[in-house]
Scaffold this active site. Sequence first.
Site, mmCIF file in Angstrom:
data_model
loop_
_atom_site.group_PDB
_atom_site.id
_atom_site.type_symbol
_atom_site.label_atom_id
_atom_site.label_comp_id
_atom_site.label_asym_id
_atom_site.label_seq_id
_atom_site.Cartn_x
_atom_site.Cartn_y
_atom_site.Cartn_z
ATOM 1 N N ARG A 99 -46.245 -2.077 -70.110
ATOM 2 C CA ARG A 99 -46.596 -3.386 -70.644
ATOM 3 C C ARG A 99 -48.102 -3.420 -70.890
ATOM 4 O O ARG A 99 -48.882 -2.857 -70.109
ATOM 5 C CB ARG A 99 -46.191 -4.509 -69.693
ATOM 6 N N HIS A 138 -44.063 -0.773 -80.282
ATOM 7 C CA HIS A 138 -43.118 -1.038 -79.184
ATOM 8 C C HIS A 138 -41.750 -0.396 -79.475
ATOM 9 O O HIS A 138 -40.718 -1.062 -79.497
ATOM 10 C CB HIS A 138 -42.962 -2.550 -78.958
#
Length: 315
Positions: free
Chosen positions: A230, A278
């Site tokens: 993250r 991502h």
Amino acid sequence: MKPIVPFLSSAASEERGMWSQTLPAALNDIADVLAFEDMTPAQRAAARVAIVANPDPAEVRALPNLKWVQSLWAGVERLTAELPEDGPEIVRLVDPQMAQTMSEAVLAWTLYLHRDMPRYRAQQEKKIWQPQTLKLPSERTIGIIGLGELGRASATRLRQNGFQVAGWSRSKKHLSGITCYNGADGLQSLVASSDIVVLLAPLTSETEGLLNSELLACFKNNACLINFARGPIIDTPAMLASLENGPLAHAVLDVFATEPLPQDSPLWTHPQVAVLPHISAPTIPETAVQIVRDNIAAYFETGIHPKSVDRSRGY
């Protein structure tokens, strides 16, 4: 009459549309899956389990009798942060296929760095023909921060491809063929001994800003960083300073504090940064829906739901 299972998501429209078709078909004989916005007040009050993909926590709170939520994502930090402690239990998606997909990405980008691809790209732009000395995988140590399902699968794949592998976790672990560290001192030891550091830890109050200027200063000279965890785990200004002044040589970043990455971010054009959208380990619908189906079917049959997130840990 079949129970109704709400589907809540604030994901991109393409992803929402895909799940809106896939989930009702997969659970057709078990329950009726309805979008939250299409449900009546009575249906919302009757719901006991919901399926979520990055939902608006306010919508989750609008289901007053919810017992648990099944996330379609492995990361649930927004839910743990914004839902009350006495709210519904949160069940992460634990999909063996996701672990294998992640381990493939970790291996691919480790090889990208191991084989000096950033340097060859820079040489190409300057029309320089210059072979570099090739090291063996056994001469590289890859350090993995986070030894959950994703971290363990990645460590195994790296070992199978000849790399030396070390790992760090909050609590002490023992993994065959992997040098394991834990605790604050262990984290410094891991980064100090690793040529490439891979972030695979969950985002919690303890890991937010974990890679700060102090820890980055402990990295080996010319070490590289891969973040598949993250974005907020890294202090971005500190990372940029480390890339500029050392010891960090290159960073592969797949996750960011704000996504999509803003157009004015300096990361887009930084010569020592690879930006990915991502994509390291997306949820695979074909395997995920079967896991969701099995979990919800078992719940309606037995009243027992899968292991939920430890709210005190955040995972």
